[in-house]
Design a protein around this motif. Structure first.
Motif, PDB file in Angstrom:
ATOM      1  N   ILE A 325     -79.649   2.741  20.351  1.00  0.00           N
ATOM      2  CA  ILE A 325     -79.474   1.108  20.419  1.00  0.00           C
ATOM      3  C   ILE A 325     -80.254   0.730  19.033  1.00  0.00           C
ATOM      4  N   LYS A 326     -80.952   1.382  18.279  1.00  0.00           N
ATOM      5  CA  LYS A 326     -81.716   0.576  17.100  1.00  0.00           C
ATOM      6  C   LYS A 326     -80.908  -0.065  16.278  1.00  0.00           C
ATOM      7  N   GLU A 327     -79.558   0.742  15.937  1.00  0.00           N
ATOM      8  CA  GLU A 327     -78.685   0.097  15.050  1.00  0.00           C
ATOM      9  C   GLU A 327     -77.405  -0.361  15.731  1.00  0.00           C
ATOM     10  N   LYS A 328     -76.863  -1.469  15.853  1.00  0.00           N
ATOM     11  CA  LYS A 328     -75.765  -1.541  16.479  1.00  0.00           C
ATOM     12  C   LYS A 328     -74.727  -0.771  16.375  1.00  0.00           C
ATOM     13  N   SER A 329     -74.512  -0.589  14.772  1.00  0.00           N
ATOM     14  CA  SER A 329     -73.189   0.454  14.476  1.00  0.00           C
ATOM     15  C   SER A 329     -73.300   1.785  15.246  1.00  0.00           C
ATOM     16  N   VAL A 330     -74.282   2.192  15.395  1.00  0.00           N
ATOM     17  CA  VAL A 330     -74.532   3.654  16.050  1.00  0.00           C
ATOM     18  C   VAL A 330     -74.448   3.566  17.422  1.00  0.00           C
ATOM     19  N   SER A 331     -74.903   2.308  18.029  1.00  0.00           N
ATOM     20  CA  SER A 331     -74.539   2.121  19.603  1.00  0.00           C
ATOM     21  C   SER A 331     -73.079   2.069  19.852  1.00  0.00           C
ATOM     22  N   ASP A 332     -72.414   1.330  18.755  1.00  0.00           N
ATOM     23  CA  ASP A 332     -71.009   1.080  18.954  1.00  0.00           C
ATOM     24  C   ASP A 332     -70.384   2.162  18.870  1.00  0.00           C
ATOM     25  N   TYR A 333     -70.859   3.224  17.964  1.00  0.00           N
ATOM     26  CA  TYR A 333     -69.943   4.432  17.896  1.00  0.00           C
ATOM     27  C   TYR A 333     -70.081   5.257  19.109  1.00  0.00           C
ATOM     28  N   PHE A 334     -71.286   5.184  19.725  1.00  0.00           N
ATOM     29  CA  PHE A 334     -71.612   5.996  20.881  1.00  0.00           C
ATOM     30  C   PHE A 334     -70.710   5.538  22.114  1.00  0.00           C
ATOM     31  N   GLU A 335     -70.648   4.213  22.204  1.00  0.00           N
ATOM     32  CA  GLU A 335     -69.676   3.453  23.028  1.00  0.00           C
ATOM     33  C   GLU A 335     -68.388   3.800  23.099  1.00  0.00           C
ATOM     34  N   LYS A 336     -67.925   4.071  21.884  1.00  0.00           N
ATOM     35  CA  LYS A 336     -66.581   4.319  21.758  1.00  0.00           C
ATOM     36  C   LYS A 336     -66.297   6.035  21.961  1.00  0.00           C
ATOM     37  N   CYS A 337     -67.677   6.619  21.756  1.00  0.00           N
ATOM     38  CA  CYS A 337     -67.451   8.124  22.117  1.00  0.00           C
ATOM     39  C   CYS A 337     -67.176   8.195  23.897  1.00  0.00           C
ATOM     40  N   ILE A 338     -68.021   7.524  24.320  1.00  0.00           N
ATOM     41  CA  ILE A 338     -67.982   7.305  25.738  1.00  0.00           C
ATOM     42  C   ILE A 338     -66.448   7.067  26.409  1.00  0.00           C
ATOM     43  N   GLU A 339     -66.142   5.900  25.460  1.00  0.00           N
ATOM     44  CA  GLU A 339     -64.817   5.306  26.075  1.00  0.00           C
ATOM     45  C   GLU A 339     -63.393   6.261  25.714  1.00  0.00           C
ATOM     46  N   ILE A 340     -63.689   7.260  24.864  1.00  0.00           N
ATOM     47  CA  ILE A 340     -62.577   8.050  24.802  1.00  0.00           C
ATOM     48  C   ILE A 340     -62.690   9.492  25.526  1.00  0.00           C
ATOM     49  N   LYS A 345     -74.279  13.149  27.131  1.00  0.00           N
ATOM     50  CA  LYS A 345     -75.130  13.718  26.705  1.00  0.00           C
ATOM     51  C   LYS A 345     -74.590  14.419  25.260  1.00  0.00           C
ATOM     52  N   GLN A 346     -73.624  15.296  25.341  1.00  0.00           N
ATOM     53  CA  GLN A 346     -73.040  15.821  24.081  1.00  0.00           C
ATOM     54  C   GLN A 346     -72.947  14.620  23.030  1.00  0.00           C
ATOM     55  N   ALA A 347     -72.214  13.572  23.253  1.00  0.00           N
ATOM     56  CA  ALA A 347     -72.007  12.556  22.374  1.00  0.00           C
ATOM     57  C   ALA A 347     -73.444  12.239  21.819  1.00  0.00           C
ATOM     58  N   ALA A 348     -74.520  11.927  22.847  1.00  0.00           N
ATOM     59  CA  ALA A 348     -75.869  11.521  22.100  1.00  0.00           C
ATOM     60  C   ALA A 348     -76.464  12.525  21.457  1.00  0.00           C
ATOM     61  N   ASN A 349     -76.409  13.781  21.744  1.00  0.00           N
ATOM     62  CA  ASN A 349     -76.924  14.984  20.983  1.00  0.00           C
ATOM     63  C   ASN A 349     -76.421  15.013  19.690  1.00  0.00           C
ATOM     64  N   TRP A 350     -75.112  15.032  19.525  1.00  0.00           N
ATOM     65  CA  TRP A 350     -74.462  14.915  18.064  1.00  0.00           C
ATOM     66  C   TRP A 350     -74.759  13.886  17.372  1.00  0.00           C
ATOM     67  N   ILE A 351     -74.887  12.661  17.867  1.00  0.00           N
ATOM     68  CA  ILE A 351     -75.112  11.423  17.132  1.00  0.00           C
ATOM     69  C   ILE A 351     -76.518  11.368  16.655  1.00  0.00           C
ATOM     70  N   THR A 352     -77.436  11.655  17.735  1.00  0.00           N
ATOM     71  CA  THR A 352     -78.919  11.547  17.339  1.00  0.00           C
ATOM     72  C   THR A 352     -79.423  12.728  16.137  1.00  0.00           C
ATOM     73  N   VAL A 353     -78.706  13.930  16.656  1.00  0.00           N
ATOM     74  CA  VAL A 353     -79.340  15.095  15.792  1.00  0.00           C
ATOM     75  C   VAL A 353     -78.301  15.100  14.540  1.00  0.00           C
ATOM     76  N   GLN A 354     -77.120  15.379  14.427  1.00  0.00           N
ATOM     77  CA  GLN A 354     -76.218  15.706  13.380  1.00  0.00           C
ATOM     78  C   GLN A 354     -75.971  14.696  12.696  1.00  0.00           C
ATOM     79  N   LEU A 371     -66.039  11.235   9.672  1.00  0.00           N
ATOM     80  CA  LEU A 371     -65.800  11.758  11.230  1.00  0.00           C
ATOM     81  C   LEU A 371     -66.095  10.514  12.013  1.00  0.00           C
ATOM     82  N   THR A 372     -64.996  10.012  12.629  1.00  0.00           N
ATOM     83  CA  THR A 372     -64.765   8.861  13.794  1.00  0.00           C
ATOM     84  C   THR A 372     -65.046   9.527  14.922  1.00  0.00           C
ATOM     85  N   PRO A 373     -65.393   8.641  15.951  1.00  0.00           N
ATOM     86  CA  PRO A 373     -65.569   9.420  17.516  1.00  0.00           C
ATOM     87  C   PRO A 373     -64.379  10.263  17.859  1.00  0.00           C
TER      88      PRO A 373
END
Lengths: 479, 484
Positions: A325-340, A345-354, A371-373
């Motif tokens: 949640i720290k950066e909106k763009s990151v959070s938006d990316y995550f939300e998009k991942c969930i949406e599609i 947990k995989q999405a969170a893992n890929w985003i926060t680490v890689q 690399l888009t969602p």
């Protein structure tokens, strides 16, 4: 750590970057590196110009005001703050002048510390004003860039209710992310969109305030932290040494980033008289209750709400949720991942680490990368169905980013993982037949040769053999 | 000779082909030079100006004058100040744009008291403007050049601006019509500000009809001026009528009653007597006129309220004049010295005095006592008037203390007891009321005027009353004749 009680108040200026035009002129509101390209006659105060209020700015200001639980006034109006300075073409700044009604009056916001504890910050006011031009000083001359003149600015003033540099920074970070989440501002301090004035006093007694020292134009959050700590230290030392009376007076100082110290600018005694009066060219206008309601309804999901959702609904850890949640763009990316349909947990893992690792290392934002969602989903799907290994996926991840091609361009029949048991058995049989010496040695107790066989399989398959299955088969055959 | 005609007559002559727009412009320019030599009325004469297309629009192809505080694209616009002595704007004031769209042809920029701050026409950076009726007298101001030019027959109309009485008093002193419509009816975008809450655009003409035609064109809501309002349903010229039967006017006893003064100069007595004669004329048109008494303290406050508010706003409005972005760059070692030099050399002493007052009344320690109190008094005066406008269509009063004053008393020293008589037109600026001055006779062979002021948005009513009254007198379309 000082043994004295520090009290801190903040003034946070944030440029509203997400409106099309400036706050009182029709010039474009956008950050430009080319000087003087977003300028109208109004911004340079040519004779006869008049201010016209940008309704979109007022709307955003009201939104922020309501998020801060502040009282929104019945009527909106602006005041002239009169002073001469080369960055101020009109000779006055249009602003609001508390305790006269501002767009936000009073209010509070709850802020979470790193350790998860929550504290409340009391708001004095939020007011809408125009920015000044920017000045570039050289040895014998100064240059003026009017792009910034008239850019909308929201100034948030807290009560003197903070007591540590860390809390001050947590508060600023919270507010910054709200500005970003609401689409009010990029709030990018690199673009000079956030500037803070910091007031610090120390006292041996928590019930009385010491002498307030103001530090102007601190331009980064780390600067705020350092400036506060420096001042607390300086003032505490003065108390210790009995020189407080002489060394600490009500004054304005400047935080000097290079020398990491605060430097005296002027005493409050020489404070300017700004001769405020209501701008006559902007008629007081009523803020309709229905409009405020409409604006309140349009407040998007705020970071704290998203964090809660990530933990409660998506089962993420507090730590991961915080990073997301720290950066909106990151959070938006995550939300998009969930949406599609990517697993949360995989999405969170890929985003926060890689992804975060990559963008931080390369000084990019998440919106800059190829690399888009959707492409991330392609990658993860191929791991899930066993086409590629996690290790391969990581290699492909970098290839996607560097070569800017879809993951599937790197997942061909050729490099697809071999997970077929029969196929692998055939290959392994061949290898064992060609290495009878080593097989004998292994069977006689040279255990470390196991890795040698795995290596041979990999070499033979050019790394495509599924390592887990390969190991299973090898173990069976080498008994 | 065409330039002494009315707009409608000129339009008919243009349509019928009796005269061309080019010929009108030539005549107007040549007349400008004549008036310049005599009265020093202009900052700029557009010698190369050509005629324009003649259309159905009444103003098309007809020359007019522009007060020098209107921003005119590509044309020197100084506000009659040395601080802008070479300033050529790159944008037009909205009112100017509208006149261009109508096909009107500007032929000169008229001299004025510097930035509108003065009531004498003696503080222009180009020198004093002289009254065409008597060159030893002032035109009053600040729209001095516009008044002198229209009265001299340079063209049928010139633009003015009015912060205290800057259109309506020079109009009276020059024997013509001066009309300032309701605040915000004409956009102020591009008008160099003096005191924003009091500033009005307007026009000086030789007839009420011409004033209606011109303001119809200048007015309209403007996205660039938040104080402008939509007046598209108001068509002043179309609805002009002299049917004013049953209209009710009032005058203020304390201002016009001779017994209220101890030492009235002879010309003021004549002026007030003439006013009462006009009142009889008003009554003969079927209108009612009543005498109303207003608290003398409130009336006495008018001129101080004006000074405090106008100086305060002016100080701030003119802070953009630093000589950095436009205007001559001052000399000095740093920006403060350069700015100081620019302003010291650029402004007349009268303006500097007003800046000092403005700064003083806005200072945090003085603001409550002066500026805020002046605003309260302004509100009281306006409320009093609005209350009266519920009952009356308009306020009718004599303009000034008589005819134009002699130039040697350019300090405008009037007896304290005459201040209210001299300054009451400021009421119209306090409330943003529509207000029109028309000539109502002569004192000492010099023209004097009468003013009608009404409630906001009631411009049509005020114009109709003036129109009816004008038709009963012989001063419509009069051209100045030098009397001495």
């Amino acid at each position: 750590m000082s043994k004295y009680y520090a009290t801190i108040g903040l003034e946070m200026h944030c440029e509203v970057s997400e409106t099309n035009s400036k706050v009182f002129s029709s010039a474009k509101n956008s950050y430009e590196s080319t000087p003087n390209c977003n300028v109208s006659p109004v911004d340079m105060a040519f004779p006869g110009i008049l201010p016209v209020v940008n309704k979109e700015c007022v709307k955003m200001a009201i939104m922020m005001s309501s998020i801060l639980n502040a009282r929104i006034p019945e009527y909106m109006y602006f005041e002239r703050k009169n002073y001469y300075y080369p960055d101020l073409p009109k000779g006055f700044q249009l602003t609001q002048n508390p305790p006269e009604d501002c767009v936000g009056n009073g209010g509070y916001i709850d802020v979470e510390r790193e350790d998860g504890s929550v504290f409340r910050v009391d708001i004095d006011n939020l007011h809408l004003e125009e920015d000044a031009a920017s000045l570039d000083h050289f040895y014998s001359t100064s240059l003026i860039d009017y792009n910034r003149a008239g850019v909308p600015l929201l100034e948030l003033v807290t009560k003197p209710c903070l007591h540590s540099a860390d809390d001050a920074v947590s508060f600023l970070e919270t507010i910054r992310s709200i500005y970003q989440y609401c689409g009010i501002s990029e709030a990018d301090s690199k673009k000079g969109q956030i500037r803070c004035d910091v007031n610090v006093s120390v006292s041996p007694d928590p019930n009385t305030l010491g002498v307030k020292v103001e530090m102007k134009n601190v331009n980064s959050f780390s600067g705020v932290r350092d400036a506060i700590n420096y001042e607390i230290e300086r003032q505490s030392e003065a108390l210790d040494n009995g020189t407080y009376e002489r060394e600490v007076e009500q004054e304005t100082r400047r935080w000097d980033e290079e020398s990491a110290q605060t430097i005296r600018m002027r005493s409050k005694v020489d404070a300017l008289d700004y001769k405020y009066f209501v701008e006559p060219n902007i008629p007081k206008y009523k803020i309709e209750e229905s409009w405020v309601e409409e604006i309140k309804k349009s407040i998007p999901e705020l970071p704290m709400q998203r964090k809660e959702k990530y933990i409660e609904k998506y089962g993420l850890s507090d730590y991961d949720a915080k990073i997301l949640i720290k950066e909106k763009s990151v959070s938006d990316y995550f939300e998009k991942c969930i949406e599609i349909g990517i697993d949360s947990k995989q999405a969170a893992n890929w985003i926060t680490v890689q992804i975060m690792g990559y963008i931080n290392k390369n000084n990019l934002t998440i919106n800059d990368i190829y690399l888009t969602p959707e492409l991330l989903k392609q990658l993860i799907d191929n791991i899930t169905n066993g086409t590629i290994s996690s290790k391969q996926a990581k290699d492909i991840f970098f290839k996607v980013l560097e070569e800017e091609k879809e993951p599937k361009a790197f997942i061909s029949k050729d490099n697809a993982q071999i997970s077929d048991k029969d196929e692998l058995s055939k290959i392994i049989d061949e290898i064992l037949a060609n290495n009878t010496n080593q097989v004998e040695q292994y069977k006689s107790g040279k255990d470390n040769l196991f890795d040698y066989f795995v290596g041979q399989v990999m070499k033979n398959t050019r790394g495509k053999a599924n390592p887990v299955i390969t190991k299973e088969i090898l173990k069976e055959k080498l008994i | 000779m065409y330039m002494n005609k009315t707009i409608k007559e000129l339009h008919e002559d243009l349509i019928s082909g009796k005269v061309t727009s080019d010929e009108l412009v030539k005549e107007s320019i040549s007349k400008s030079h004549e008036v310049q030599d005599k009265c020093n009325a202009f900052v700029t004469i557009l010698d190369d100006q050509k005629g324009g297309k003649v259309t159905d629009n009444l103003l098309s192809g007809i020359p007019y004058g522009v007060k020098d505080n209107y921003s005119t694209k590509g044309i020197l616009s100084t506000g009659s100040s040395n601080t802008l002595k070479d300033y050529v704007p790159f944008f037009d004031a909205t009112a100017i744009t509208k006149l261009y769209e109508a096909g009107a042809i500007p032929v000169n920029k008229t001299a004025m008291d510097e930035f509108g701050m003065g009531g004498t026409g003696t503080t222009c950076h180009t020198g004093t403007v002289l009254n065409p009726w008597d060159l030893s007298r002032m035109c009053a101001g600040s729209s001095a050049g516009s008044a002198a030019a229209v009265a001299s027959g340079v063209y049928p109309y010139a633009l003015g601006s009015d912060t205290g009485d800057s259109i309506r008093k020079p109009a009276a002193f020059c024997g013509i019509v001066g009309y300032k419509p309701t605040y915000g009816m004409i956009s102020r975008y591009g008008l160099f500000p003096f005191a924003s809450s009091l500033d009005h655009c307007g026009v000086l003409t030789r007839s009420v009809e011409d004033a209606a035609i011109v303001v119809d064109t200048m007015k309209g809501i403007d996205k660039k001026d938040m104080t402008s309002w939509d007046s598209s349903n108001i068509k002043l010229y179309d609805n002009l009528t002299s049917d004013v039967l049953g209209k009710k006017l009032f005058y203020i006893k304390e201002i016009v009653d001779k017994n209220n003064y101890k030492n009235l100069p002879k010309e003021t007595i004549e002026h007030l007597d003439n006013f009462m004669k006009t009142i009889e004329l008003v009554k003969s048109l079927g209108m009612e006129v009543e005498e109303v008494s207003i608290n003398q303290d409130l009336l006495n406050a008018i001129s101080s309220v004006y000074v405090v508010i106008s100086c305060a706003e002016a100080t701030s409005n003119m802070s953009n004049l630093t000589g950095f972005i436009f205007g001559p760059r001052g000399e000095g070692k740093n920006y403060i010295e350069q700015m100081k030099d620019h302003r010291t050399k650029g402004f007349s002493s009268l303006i500097k005095r007003r800046f000092v007052i403005g700064s003083y009344v806005l200072q945090i320690v003085n603001q409550e006592r002066y500026f805020k109190n002046a605003q309260r008094a302004r509100r009281m005066i306006v409320d009093t008037m609005k209350e009266l406008f519920k009952k009356y269509d308009g306020l009718i009063l004599p303009v000034g203390t008589g005819p134009a004053k002699k130039l040697e008393n350019d300090e405008m020293v009037t007896d304290d007891e005459l201040t209210v008589l001299d300054e009451h037109l400021q009421i119209g600026n306090f409330g943003g009321f529509p207000s029109i001055t028309i000539p109502n006779g002569f004192v000492d062979n010099l023209p004097v005027g009468i003013n009608i002021t009404g409630n906001c948005y009631d411009d049509q009513n005020i114009l109709n009353i003036a129109y009816a009254l004008e038709s009963k007198m012989n001063y419509k379309n009069q051209i100045a004749k030098e009397v001495k």
